[in-house]
Design a protein around this motif. Structure first.
Motif, PDB file in Angstrom:
ATOM      1  N   PHE A 140       0.867  -1.178   0.000  1.00 21.64           N
ATOM      2  CA  PHE A 140       0.000   0.000   0.000  1.00 21.64           C
ATOM      3  C   PHE A 140       0.899   1.222   0.000  1.00 21.64           C
ATOM      4  CE2 PHE A 140      -2.242  -3.463   2.047  1.00 21.64           C
ATOM      5  CZ  PHE A 140      -3.447  -3.472   1.356  1.00 21.64           C
ATOM      6  N   GLY A 141       0.781   2.074  -1.005  1.00 23.25           N
ATOM      7  CA  GLY A 141       1.741   3.158  -1.066  1.00 23.25           C
ATOM      8  C   GLY A 141       1.224   4.414  -1.727  1.00 23.25           C
ATOM      9  N   HIS A 142       2.058   5.426  -1.655  1.00 17.18           N
ATOM     10  CA  HIS A 142       1.764   6.721  -2.269  1.00 17.18           C
ATOM     11  C   HIS A 142       3.100   7.325  -2.691  1.00 17.18           C
ATOM     12  CE1 HIS A 142       0.113  10.700  -2.942  1.00 17.18           C
ATOM     13  NE2 HIS A 142      -1.085  10.174  -2.827  1.00 17.18           N
ATOM     14  N   PRO A 143       3.257   7.661  -3.978  1.00 17.29           N
ATOM     15  CA  PRO A 143       4.567   8.155  -4.421  1.00 17.29           C
ATOM     16  C   PRO A 143       4.834   9.604  -4.001  1.00 17.29           C
ATOM     17  CG  PRO A 143       3.053   8.021  -6.277  1.00 17.29           C
ATOM     18  CD  PRO A 143       2.294   7.567  -5.070  1.00 17.29           C
ATOM     19  N   GLY A 144       6.066  10.021  -4.221  1.00 16.66           N
ATOM     20  CA  GLY A 144       6.483  11.387  -3.922  1.00 16.66           C
ATOM     21  C   GLY A 144       7.937  11.519  -4.334  1.00 16.66           C
ATOM     22  N   GLY A 145       8.476  12.721  -4.177  1.00 16.56           N
ATOM     23  CA  GLY A 145       9.814  13.015  -4.685  1.00 16.56           C
ATOM     24  C   GLY A 145      10.896  12.068  -4.193  1.00 16.56           C
ATOM     25  N   ALA A 146      10.897  11.759  -2.912  1.00 17.84           N
ATOM     26  CA  ALA A 146      11.993  10.978  -2.348  1.00 17.84           C
ATOM     27  C   ALA A 146      11.958   9.512  -2.780  1.00 17.84           C
ATOM     28  CB  ALA A 146      11.979  11.076  -0.818  1.00 17.84           C
ATOM     29  N   PHE A 205       4.488  -8.238  -7.128  1.00 18.37           N
ATOM     30  CA  PHE A 205       3.480  -7.906  -6.123  1.00 18.37           C
ATOM     31  C   PHE A 205       2.634  -6.776  -6.654  1.00 18.37           C
ATOM     32  CE2 PHE A 205       7.425  -5.650  -4.848  1.00 18.37           C
ATOM     33  CZ  PHE A 205       6.995  -4.347  -4.924  1.00 18.37           C
ATOM     34  N   GLU A 206       1.480  -6.636  -6.015  1.00 20.21           N
ATOM     35  CA  GLU A 206       0.545  -5.615  -6.457  1.00 20.21           C
ATOM     36  C   GLU A 206       0.810  -4.347  -5.646  1.00 20.21           C
ATOM     37  OE1 GLU A 206      -4.307  -5.512  -7.131  1.00 20.21           O
ATOM     38  OE2 GLU A 206      -3.406  -6.993  -5.820  1.00 20.21           O
ATOM     39  N   HIS A 207       0.817  -3.208  -6.306  1.00 26.70           N
ATOM     40  CA  HIS A 207       0.914  -1.946  -5.562  1.00 26.70           C
ATOM     41  C   HIS A 207      -0.448  -1.274  -5.586  1.00 26.70           C
ATOM     42  CE1 HIS A 207       1.488   2.384  -4.994  1.00 26.70           C
ATOM     43  NE2 HIS A 207       2.448   2.018  -4.162  1.00 26.70           N
ATOM     44  N   ILE A 208      -0.942  -0.949  -4.404  1.00 27.26           N
ATOM     45  CA  ILE A 208      -2.243  -0.288  -4.310  1.00 27.26           C
ATOM     46  C   ILE A 208      -1.989   1.189  -3.999  1.00 27.26           C
ATOM     47  CG2 ILE A 208      -4.478  -0.240  -3.133  1.00 27.26           C
ATOM     48  CD1 ILE A 208      -3.871  -2.868  -4.636  1.00 27.26           C
ATOM     49  N   LEU A 209      -2.403   2.024  -4.919  1.00 31.77           N
ATOM     50  CA  LEU A 209      -2.257   3.467  -4.704  1.00 31.77           C
ATOM     51  C   LEU A 209      -3.375   3.931  -3.776  1.00 31.77           C
ATOM     52  CD1 LEU A 209      -1.076   6.275  -5.291  1.00 31.77           C
ATOM     53  CD2 LEU A 209      -2.567   6.367  -7.290  1.00 31.77           C
ATOM     54  N   VAL A 210      -3.025   4.231  -2.528  1.00 26.73           N
ATOM     55  CA  VAL A 210      -4.025   4.742  -1.590  1.00 26.73           C
ATOM     56  C   VAL A 210      -4.123   6.254  -1.757  1.00 26.73           C
ATOM     57  CG1 VAL A 210      -3.767   2.884   0.084  1.00 26.73           C
ATOM     58  CG2 VAL A 210      -2.276   4.883   0.238  1.00 26.73           C
ATOM     59  N   ARG A 211      -5.136   6.878  -1.171  1.00 27.09           N
ATOM     60  CA  ARG A 211      -5.333   8.301  -1.368  1.00 27.09           C
ATOM     61  C   ARG A 211      -4.843   9.119  -0.180  1.00 27.09           C
ATOM     62  NH1 ARG A 211      -8.018   9.511  -5.984  1.00 27.09           N
ATOM     63  NH2 ARG A 211      -6.866  11.421  -5.613  1.00 27.09           N
ATOM     64  N   HIS A 212      -4.392   8.457   0.852  1.00 33.93           N
ATOM     65  CA  HIS A 212      -3.806   9.153   1.998  1.00 33.93           C
ATOM     66  C   HIS A 212      -2.928   8.120   2.709  1.00 33.93           C
ATOM     67  CE1 HIS A 212      -3.366  11.146   5.862  1.00 33.93           C
ATOM     68  NE2 HIS A 212      -3.889  12.247   5.353  1.00 33.93           N
ATOM     69  N   GLU A 213      -1.753   8.549   3.143  1.00 29.28           N
ATOM     70  CA  GLU A 213      -0.819   7.583   3.726  1.00 29.28           C
ATOM     71  C   GLU A 213      -1.367   6.942   4.996  1.00 29.28           C
ATOM     72  OE1 GLU A 213       0.001  10.611   2.657  1.00 29.28           O
ATOM     73  OE2 GLU A 213       1.805  10.522   1.428  1.00 29.28           O
ATOM     74  N   GLN A 214      -2.190   7.681   5.748  1.00 34.37           N
ATOM     75  CA  GLN A 214      -2.769   7.062   6.946  1.00 34.37           C
ATOM     76  C   GLN A 214      -3.651   5.886   6.546  1.00 34.37           C
ATOM     77  OE1 GLN A 214      -5.373   9.457   9.412  1.00 34.37           O
ATOM     78  NE2 GLN A 214      -5.698   7.765  10.824  1.00 34.37           N
ATOM     79  N   GLY A 215      -4.435   6.101   5.480  1.00 34.95           N
ATOM     80  CA  GLY A 215      -5.258   5.014   4.964  1.00 34.95           C
ATOM     81  C   GLY A 215      -4.390   3.823   4.574  1.00 34.95           C
ATOM     82  N   GLY A 216      -3.221   4.114   4.004  1.00 34.84           N
ATOM     83  CA  GLY A 216      -2.304   3.048   3.602  1.00 34.84           C
ATOM     84  C   GLY A 216      -1.849   2.205   4.778  1.00 34.84           C
ATOM     85  N   THR A 217      -1.490   2.870   5.884  1.00 36.42           N
ATOM     86  CA  THR A 217      -1.022   2.101   7.045  1.00 36.42           C
ATOM     87  C   THR A 217      -2.166   1.283   7.654  1.00 36.42           C
ATOM     88  OG1 THR A 217      -1.298   4.121   8.333  1.00 36.42           O
ATOM     89  CG2 THR A 217       0.944   3.517   7.743  1.00 36.42           C
ATOM     90  N   HIS A 218      -3.362   1.864   7.715  1.00 30.93           N
ATOM     91  CA  HIS A 218      -4.486   1.098   8.268  1.00 30.93           C
ATOM     92  C   HIS A 218      -4.834  -0.073   7.352  1.00 30.93           C
ATOM     93  CE1 HIS A 218      -4.844   3.836  11.474  1.00 30.93           C
ATOM     94  NE2 HIS A 218      -5.521   4.787  10.857  1.00 30.93           N
ATOM     95  N   ALA A 219      -4.723   0.152   6.037  1.00 33.91           N
ATOM     96  CA  ALA A 219      -4.998  -0.935   5.094  1.00 33.91           C
ATOM     97  C   ALA A 219      -3.995  -2.069   5.315  1.00 33.91           C
ATOM     98  CB  ALA A 219      -4.927  -0.423   3.657  1.00 33.91           C
ATOM     99  N   ALA A 220      -2.734  -1.698   5.518  1.00 33.35           N
ATOM    100  CA  ALA A 220      -1.708  -2.715   5.778  1.00 33.35           C
ATOM    101  C   ALA A 220      -2.011  -3.459   7.079  1.00 33.35           C
ATOM    102  CB  ALA A 220      -0.327  -2.065   5.853  1.00 33.35           C
ATOM    103  N   GLU A 221      -2.527  -2.727   8.069  1.00 31.10           N
ATOM    104  CA  GLU A 221      -2.911  -3.373   9.331  1.00 31.10           C
ATOM    105  C   GLU A 221      -4.058  -4.357   9.123  1.00 31.10           C
ATOM    106  OE1 GLU A 221      -2.955  -1.064  13.239  1.00 31.10           O
ATOM    107  OE2 GLU A 221      -3.312   0.501  11.767  1.00 31.10           O
ATOM    108  N   GLY A 222      -5.075  -3.911   8.384  1.00 28.22           N
ATOM    109  CA  GLY A 222      -6.228  -4.778   8.121  1.00 28.22           C
ATOM    110  C   GLY A 222      -5.792  -6.028   7.387  1.00 28.22           C
ATOM    111  N   TYR A 223      -4.917  -5.838   6.393  1.00 22.54           N
ATOM    112  CA  TYR A 223      -4.383  -6.968   5.630  1.00 22.54           C
ATOM    113  C   TYR A 223      -3.634  -7.922   6.562  1.00 22.54           C
ATOM    114  CZ  TYR A 223      -1.129  -9.430   2.515  1.00 22.54           C
ATOM    115  OH  TYR A 223      -0.396 -10.383   1.883  1.00 22.54           O
TER     116      TYR A 223
END
Lengths: 599, 188
Positions: A51-57, A72-90
Motif C-alpha cells: 500500500f503506497g503513495h509516491p512522492g519526490g523521495a 506484487f501488487e501496488h495499491i495506490l491509496v489516497r492518503h498515507e494514513q489510509g495506507g497504514t491502516h490498510a496494511a494493518e487490516g491486511y
C-alpha cells in the motif's frame, strides 16, 4: 546476579512463518540500483501487496516499479494514513506482514497514526519511508522530517539505511522483527541517494541479530506450577487476548478449555479466539464487557491470562480487580508480565508453544458449580436493548450477524458501534474481528476493511468483509472508498449514523451533566449515500428495521464494488453495561436507571 | 525470575488482606540502581535506550557510554532510582529492545563503582591550605593551578565525590564536571 536474559540468547524462528527465498529472484550479486534492490527484496520476502503513495523521495522506486513490474501488487491509496491502516487490516486478516511505501516528510508523518496503532495492537507492518539524500539530512531540506526520531517510541524497531549494501539485509531484518515475537511495526527510512546508488543484490537467507531473540517454549518448571495451580483451583477462568489470535492458537485454546471445562472470557482483540456460541464462552470482559464475564473475574480464584496485557479498559481500578484470583500469565512480551497485575506464575513464551506444552499436563475439572453460578449472573443481566420498533444500532449488528451467520470478517472503527459489535456480533472464528483497540483510532475501519478485503482475495477466501463504522469515524478516512471501488472489492460498509460522536456523547450525558459540547455532527455530516456514489460505490439508506433488512439484502447482491449502507439510528442510545473509567469492575452501570453515584 | 521480585499495588492489598507481612523493600522502597546495558555500537541504539526511559517515565541520574573491547559493542552504565517493581519493569523494557545485547542490574551484586570529577575552585591566600588539606583527605590531585583558581581531579565512588563537593562548597566553586558512574561486577 545477572538479570534473567535467557530470552536474549538464542534466536528462535518458528517454522512455517518464514517464506522461503525463491532462488529465481535472488539474482546473486547482480548490480542494480537501491530502488530495484528494495523491490527485489520485497519479492524475495514473499510480499504480495504494497500500500503506497509516491512522492519526490521515492520517485525512483516507483520508476523501477514501472520498469521491472515486480511480482506484487501496488495499491495506490489516497492518503498515507489510509495506507497504514490498510496494511494493518491486511496483516490482521491474513496473519502476514503488511507493507507500506511512502515518501519523505508529509508522507512519513501521515503514517504516524497508523504506526502508533499497529504498535499498540501488535500488528506486523513494515513501513518504508523515503528520505532526503543523506548529505541533506539535518539541513531542513524540502520534505525532510526526522522519521526515525518521530517514530522511535511507536515502533518495535526502525532503520535508517545509509549504504546501499545494507539495504537487502535491512529489509530481511525488518520483516523478521515485525513478524516474530510480539508482532509490531518496523520503519525503514530510505534516503534518496541510497535508492539511486548501485550495489550488488544478495537477499540473505537468515538473520543474525544477537540482541533479538524470540521466546518460544515456556519453562517446564513454570508449566508444572501452572498445571498444579489449575488443578488446585475451584473457580478458574481463561482470560484471552490478542496473543491467542496472533499465534493462531484458537483451536488449541478451544480444545484445552473444553477438555478442562474452564470458562473463557476474551478481550476486545481476543474476540474470535474462542467461539462465542460455546457454553463456556463468557464473551468480552472489561469496561463494556458482559455483566457475567466481569462478575466471573471478580469472583474467580484463578485467572489464566493467555496473550493479554491487563489493559486499563479491561481491569478498571486495579486494586479492586479480581481480588480473589491468583494469576497465571502466558505471554511472549516480557515487559507485559507483572506490569499492571502481579503474575503468580509467569510463563514467557509463544502462546501456541506454551499451550501445546500445557495440553497434556492438565486434567478435566469439575466446574459444574462454578458454571452454574456464572449462569445465574448470565440470567441476572443479559445484553439487552429497547425493542420499540425503532431502528437501533444493536439491531443493525444483529441483522448483519444473521445475514452472515457470524461467518464474516468484521472490521470496526472506534466508538459505540465498536462496543456494540463486540457485544452483539458473536464471533466464531479467529481473525474475523479486526479493530483499533489500544490506540482507539477513529478512521481505522474503512481503510482496514479495504486491506482485509485485499487479504481475503489473496488467500482466496469467500468470507464477506464487513466494515461497521460510525458516522464520525467513517468520514475520517472515507477517501479510500474510491480505491476499494477501483479494485472492485465487494466490501460491505455499514455506517451507523446517529448524527453524533456517540461515545463522547455518552460520557457527556453520564459524567458531564448532559453538556453536549461539540459532539453534534448533524450539520457537518455528508450525505452518505451521495458520498458513496461520488466514490463509485453503491449507496443505500435505512431508517426503519424493515428497511434495514432490505438494504442488507440489497448490499449483499452487489459483487463488483463496495456497497455503503447508512443506518439512521436513534442518537440517545448508550452502550451498557459499563464500568466508568477508573471505577472498580464491581461497580458496573447496567442501564440508564442506575443511580449516578460514581460521578 | 522476576516475578518473585515484584509487587503491584494490587498484590500489596491482597497480601495485607491475607495478613501476610510485606517487606518495605518488596515494593515501595526506592533505591539507587546501577544498570549495565551492552548495546550495538551505534547512535541509534544508544538513543533508543535513553528514549525508552523518557517515553515510559523512568528516571535517569546519569548515563555513561563508551566502547568495549569489542568495537561493535557499547557499554552503557545507567544510574537510576526506583522501587523494585519499577526497576524490574526497566530491566524488561531494556531487554526487549532489539539493539540491547545484555542487561544487568549490578545493585543486587557485589560490584565496583567509580566516578571521575574535575572541580575548579577559587582560592585566596587564607583558604589555599585548607582547600589543599581537604583535597589530600579525599586523595584529590591538583591538575591545574592559576593565580586565582585550582582544578582538582578526584575519582572514587559517587558518594565520595558528593562529599568532596560538599566540603568545597564554602570555597567558591567555579565549575564542576562529573563523568557519571561506571561500574563493573566483582569476580567471586
Amino acid at each position: 546476579m545477572k538479570y534473567d536474559v535467557h530470552t536474549k540468547v538464542q534466536p528462535v524462528v518458528t517454522g512455517d512463518a518464514l517464506p522461503k527465498v525463491r532462488p529465481e529472484l535472488t539474482t546473486k550479486g547482480q548490480h542494480m540500483s537501491g530502488a530495484e534492490i528494495l523491490l527485489r527484496s520485497l519479492e524475495a520476502e514473499g510480499v504480495k501487496i504494497v500500500f503506497g503513495h509516491p512522492g519526490g523521495a521515492v520517485i525512483h522506486v516507483y520508476d523501477e516499479m514501472h520498469r521491472i513490474k515486480p511480482q506484487f501488487e501496488h495499491i495506490l491509496v489516497r492518503h498515507e494514513q489510509g495506507g497504514t491502516h490498510a496494511a494493518e487490516g491486511y496483516a490482521k486478516a491474513t496473519g502476514k506482514v503488511g507493507t507500506v511505501l511512502v515518501t519523505s516528510g508529509p508522507g512519513a508523518t501521515n503514517t504516524v497514526t497508523g504506526i502508533a496503532d499497529a504498535y499498540m495492537d501488535s500488528v506486523p507492518i513494515v513501513v518504508f519511508t523515503g528520505q532526503v539524500p543523506t548529505g541533506l539530512i539535518g539541513n531542513d531540506a524540502f520534505q525532510e522530517c526526522d522519521a526515525i526520531g518521530i517514530s522511535r517510541s511507536i515502533t518495535k524497531h526502525s532503520y535508517l539505511v545509509r549504504d546501499v549494501s545494507d539495504l537487502a539485509r535491512t529489509v530481511k531484518e525488518a520483516y523478521h522483527i515485525a513478524r516474530t515475537g510480539r508482532p509490531g511495526p518496523v520503519l525503514v527510512d530510505l534516503p534518496k541517494d541510497v535508492l539511486l546508488a548501485k550495489g550488488p543484490f544478495v537477499y540473505p537467507e537468515t538473520v543474525n541479530m544477537r540482541g533479538y531473540a524470540v521466546p518460544a517454549e515456556g519453562r517446564v518448571e513454570k508449566l508444572e506450577r501452572a498445571a498444579q495451580m489449575i488443578e488446585e483451583s475451584e473457580r478458574p477462568l481463561f482470560y484471552v487476548g490478542g496473543g491467542a489470535v496472533n499465534s493462531d492458537s484458537s483451536e488449541l485454546l478451544t480444545d484445552i478449555a473444553r477438555h478442562t471445562g474452564i470458562p473463557v472470557t476474551t478481550t476486545l482483540h481476543g474476540l474470535g479466539a474462542f467461539p462465542e456460541d460455546d457454553t463456556l464462552a463468557l464473551r468480552m470482559l472489561g469496561m463494556h464487557g458482559t455483566w457475567w464475564a466481569n462478575q466471573a473475574i471478580q469472583h474467580c480464584d484463578l485467572i489464566i491470562a493467555v496473550g493479554a496485557r491487563f489493559d486499563d479498559r479491561v481491569t478498571g481500578k486495579l486494586d479492586s480487580w479480581a481480588p480473589h484470583a491468583k494469576v497465571i500469565h502466558i505471554e511472549i512480551d516480557q515487559s507485559c508480565i507483572s506490569k499492571n497485575v502481579f503474575a503468580d506464575c509467569a510463563i514467557l513464551g509463544n502462546v501456541r508453544n506454551v499451550l501445546e506444552q500445557l495440553r497434556p499436563m492438565v486434567k478435566p475439572k469439575d466446574t459444574t458449580e462454578w458454571l452454574k453460578q456464572i449462569d445465574v449472573w448470565r440470567q441476572e443481566c443479559p445484553l439487552k436493548y429497547e425493542q420499540d420498533g425503532k431502528l437501533r444500532a444493536q439491531g443493525v449488528i444483529e441483522n448483519l450477524r444473521d445475514k452472515t451467520n457470524g461467518d464474516a470478517v468484521v472490521i470496526t472503527d472506534v466508538g459505540q458501534h465498536q462496543m456494540w459489535t463486540a457485544q452483539y456480533f458473536r464471533f466464531l472464528h479467529s481473525r474475523t474481528h479486526i479493530t483499533s483497540g489500544g490506540l482507539g483510532t477513529m478512521g481505522f475501519g474503512m481503510p482496514a476493511a479495504m486491506g482485509a478485503a485485499f487479504g481475503m482475495r489473496e488467500i482466496g477466501s469467500s468470507r464477506p468483509v464487513v466494515c461497521i463504522s460510525g458516522d464520525g469515524g467513517f468520514v475520517m478516512n472515507a477517501q479510500e472508498m474510491s480505491v476499494a471501488a477501483a479494485h472492485k472489492l465487494p466490501l460491505k460498509l455499514a455506517v451507523i449514523n446517529n448524527r453524533f460522536l456517540g461515545m463522547v456523547r455518552q460520557w457527556q450525558e453520564l459524567f458531564h451533566k448532559e453538556r453536549y459540547s461539540h459532539t453534534d455532527l448533524s450539520d457537518t455530516n455528508p450525505d452518505f449515500v451521495k458520498l458513496a456514489e461520488a466514490n463509485h460505490c453503491v449507496g443505500l439508506r435505512a431508517t426503519t428495521p424493515e428497511e434495514c433488512r432490505q438494504i442488507i439484502d440489497e448490499a449483499w447482491k452487489v459483487t463488483d464494488r463496495p456497497a455503503l449502507m447508512e443506518f439512521q439510528v436513534a442518537k440517545e442510545e448508550m452502550v451498557f453495561p459499563m464500568v466508568p473509567a477508573g471505577a472498580a469492575t464491581g461497580e458496573m452501570i447496567t442501564d440508564r436507571m442506575t443511580p449516578n453515584s460514581f460521578v | 525470575m522476576a516475578d518473585t521480585l515484584v509487587l503491584t499495588p494490587q498484590q500489596i492489598i491482597r497480601k495485607k488482606a491475607a495478613g501476610e507481612p510485606i517487606q518495605p523493600d518488596d515494593s515501595e522502597m526506592t533505591r539507587k540502581h546501577t544498570i549495565v546495558v551492552l548495546v550495538e555500537n551505534s547512535i541509534g541504539a544508544f538513543i533508543r535506550v535513553i528514549n525508552m526511559f523518557s517515553a515510559r517515565g523512568f528516571n535517569i541520574d546519569s548515563v555513561t557510554v563508551g566502547p568495549t573491547e569489542d568495537s561493535s559493542v557499547s557499554r552503557m552504565n545507567i544510574a537510576t532510582v526506583g522501587n523494585s517493581r519499577i526497576i524490574a519493569q526497566v530491566l524488561r523494557q531494556l531487554s526487549r529492545l532489539v539493539d540491547t545485547i545484555e542487561v544487568t542490574d549490578l545493585t543486587t551484586t557485589d560490584y565496583v563503582e567509580r566516578e571521575l570529577c574535575l572541580l575548579k575552585v577559587c582560592y585566596t591566600k587564607d583558604s589555599r591550605s585548607e582547600i589543599l588539606d581537604v583535597s589530600d583527605i579525599f586523595r584529590g590531585k591538583v591538575v591545574d593551578i592559576t593565580k586565582k583558581t585550582m582544578t582538582f581531579e578526584l575519582r572514587g565512588p559517587s558518594q565520595k565525590i558528593d562529599a568532596f563537593i560538599d566540603m568545597m562548597l564554602p570555597h567558591n566553586i567555579v565549575e564542576v564536571a562529573r563523568s557519571g558512574r561506571v561500574a563493573m561486577q566483582r569476580d567471586i
